[in-house]
Design a protein around this motif. Sequence first.
Motif, PDB file in Angstrom:
ATOM      1  N   VAL A 163       0.833  -1.203   0.000  1.00 41.00           N
ATOM      2  CA  VAL A 163       0.000   0.000   0.000  1.00 41.00           C
ATOM      3  C   VAL A 163       0.867   1.253   0.000  1.00 41.00           C
ATOM      4  O   VAL A 163       0.572   2.227  -0.701  1.00 41.00           O
ATOM      5  N   GLY A 164       1.944   1.222   0.778  1.00 41.55           N
ATOM      6  CA  GLY A 164       2.836   2.379   0.839  1.00 41.55           C
ATOM      7  C   GLY A 164       3.449   2.702  -0.509  1.00 41.55           C
ATOM      8  O   GLY A 164       3.499   3.875  -0.921  1.00 41.55           O
ATOM      9  N   ALA A 165       3.923   1.677  -1.223  1.00 40.85           N
ATOM     10  CA  ALA A 165       4.546   1.899  -2.527  1.00 40.85           C
ATOM     11  C   ALA A 165       3.525   2.387  -3.558  1.00 40.85           C
ATOM     12  O   ALA A 165       3.830   3.264  -4.377  1.00 40.85           O
ATOM     13  N   ILE A 185      11.387  -8.076 -16.221  1.00 37.29           N
ATOM     14  CA  ILE A 185      11.549  -6.816 -15.493  1.00 37.29           C
ATOM     15  C   ILE A 185      11.631  -5.649 -16.472  1.00 37.29           C
ATOM     16  O   ILE A 185      11.016  -4.595 -16.263  1.00 37.29           O
ATOM     17  N   TYR A 186      12.379  -5.850 -17.547  1.00 34.53           N
ATOM     18  CA  TYR A 186      12.507  -4.782 -18.540  1.00 34.53           C
ATOM     19  C   TYR A 186      11.155  -4.456 -19.166  1.00 34.53           C
ATOM     20  O   TYR A 186      10.839  -3.282 -19.390  1.00 34.53           O
ATOM     21  N   SER A 209       2.641  -6.103 -16.445  1.00 37.28           N
ATOM     22  CA  SER A 209       2.917  -4.856 -17.163  1.00 37.28           C
ATOM     23  C   SER A 209       1.637  -4.084 -17.479  1.00 37.28           C
ATOM     24  O   SER A 209       1.655  -2.851 -17.574  1.00 37.28           O
ATOM     25  N   LEU A 210       0.531  -4.798 -17.630  1.00 37.46           N
ATOM     26  CA  LEU A 210      -0.743  -4.132 -17.913  1.00 37.46           C
ATOM     27  C   LEU A 210      -1.208  -3.248 -16.755  1.00 37.46           C
ATOM     28  O   LEU A 210      -2.054  -2.374 -16.947  1.00 37.46           O
ATOM     29  N   PHE A 270       6.749  -3.148  -8.283  1.00 35.56           N
ATOM     30  CA  PHE A 270       6.163  -4.165  -9.147  1.00 35.56           C
ATOM     31  C   PHE A 270       7.145  -4.694 -10.189  1.00 35.56           C
ATOM     32  O   PHE A 270       6.952  -5.807 -10.699  1.00 35.56           O
ATOM     33  N   ALA A 271       8.176  -3.950 -10.495  1.00 34.95           N
ATOM     34  CA  ALA A 271       9.252  -4.512 -11.314  1.00 34.95           C
ATOM     35  C   ALA A 271       9.951  -5.634 -10.540  1.00 34.95           C
ATOM     36  O   ALA A 271      10.258  -6.697 -11.095  1.00 34.95           O
ATOM     37  N   ILE A 272      10.168  -5.401  -9.237  1.00 35.15           N
ATOM     38  CA  ILE A 272      10.775  -6.427  -8.383  1.00 35.15           C
ATOM     39  C   ILE A 272       9.841  -7.631  -8.257  1.00 35.15           C
ATOM     40  O   ILE A 272      10.279  -8.787  -8.357  1.00 35.15           O
ATOM     41  N   ILE A 273       8.547  -7.373  -8.042  1.00 35.74           N
ATOM     42  CA  ILE A 273       7.573  -8.455  -7.923  1.00 35.74           C
ATOM     43  C   ILE A 273       7.522  -9.286  -9.203  1.00 35.74           C
ATOM     44  O   ILE A 273       7.460 -10.521  -9.171  1.00 35.74           O
ATOM     45  N   THR A 274       7.564  -8.607 -10.354  1.00 37.32           N
ATOM     46  CA  THR A 274       7.571  -9.319 -11.638  1.00 37.32           C
ATOM     47  C   THR A 274       8.777 -10.242 -11.734  1.00 37.32           C
ATOM     48  O   THR A 274       8.660 -11.411 -12.138  1.00 37.32           O
ATOM     49  N   GLY A 275       9.941  -9.741 -11.354  1.00 37.50           N
ATOM     50  CA  GLY A 275      11.149 -10.555 -11.388  1.00 37.50           C
ATOM     51  C   GLY A 275      11.081 -11.751 -10.453  1.00 37.50           C
ATOM     52  O   GLY A 275      11.457 -12.872 -10.820  1.00 37.50           O
TER      53      GLY A 275
END
Length: 278
Positions: free
Chosen positions: A19-21, A66-67, A126-127, A33-38
């Motif tokens: 929630v903070g992010a 991530i990219y 990514s969506l 969410f880039a980290i979560i995706t990875g």
Amino acid sequence: MKDFIRRCLTGLIFVVVLVGAIWWSPFSFAVLFAIITGLALWEYYRLIEKSGRAKIESFSGIVAGIYLFIATFLFQFTSSGLLIFTPYFLYLIYLFVHQLYIKEGDALQCWAYSVFGQFYLAFFFSLLNFICIGIDPVTDEAFYNREYILALFVFIWFYDSGAYLFGVLFGKHRLFERISPKKSWEGAIGGGLLALSSAYVYSFFFTNLSPIEWLGFAAVVVLFGTWGDLSESLMKRNISIKDSGNILPGHGGILDRFDSLLLAIPAVLVYLEVLIRN
């Protein structure tokens, strides 16, 4: 008792960070969410390799996923051109060409599992960028709709909590016994009603959608979130595992925590696009 305390503490930290992010800024959202995706891709590739279904080059897949998330964020937020996706397109070509030069494993299996992981995780995550970042038609400037992303999680959390509570108290009729024997119709209906109730309350705090539109938003999340949860359960059942990982003590892995979200993301995006265009 120790397991219960650990589970509660992990859940609290998870919610606060998430929630903070989301609330802090679009950039903190993008980084998280880039980290979560990875991490989700790392879990997925590890599970596929453990199952012996295919030998996948996981490092390049994780970096590419991530990219893709970061490129999609920049595409929306900074109005970058389509050329920003060129490295990701090159990765997809590399996936196929790479199999021409190795002499082990089933090429078709490797292609199938690699592309599925990118579609199921990297593409769907990514969506999120298209949901939370809009473009002002007058100024052509990007703006951040944190309310939509937060709503996704709030409605899913209320649905999951209600489904568990009503399932324990009243569950008698199995929802999808072949895939998830513990889920019941009573739990699903109770969780759905709780999610809809939370959407109605949510509409008083965030008025960019009407109460009816927020209820529709929650209904979409409940329906597609249920299918997302069952789909991940089916995947785990096919490779004979219970949890996707243990990165979140007491809660399993990243895939276990975000399974309901994955199919809800494209469905909510379509829902919002229909509302906006009409």
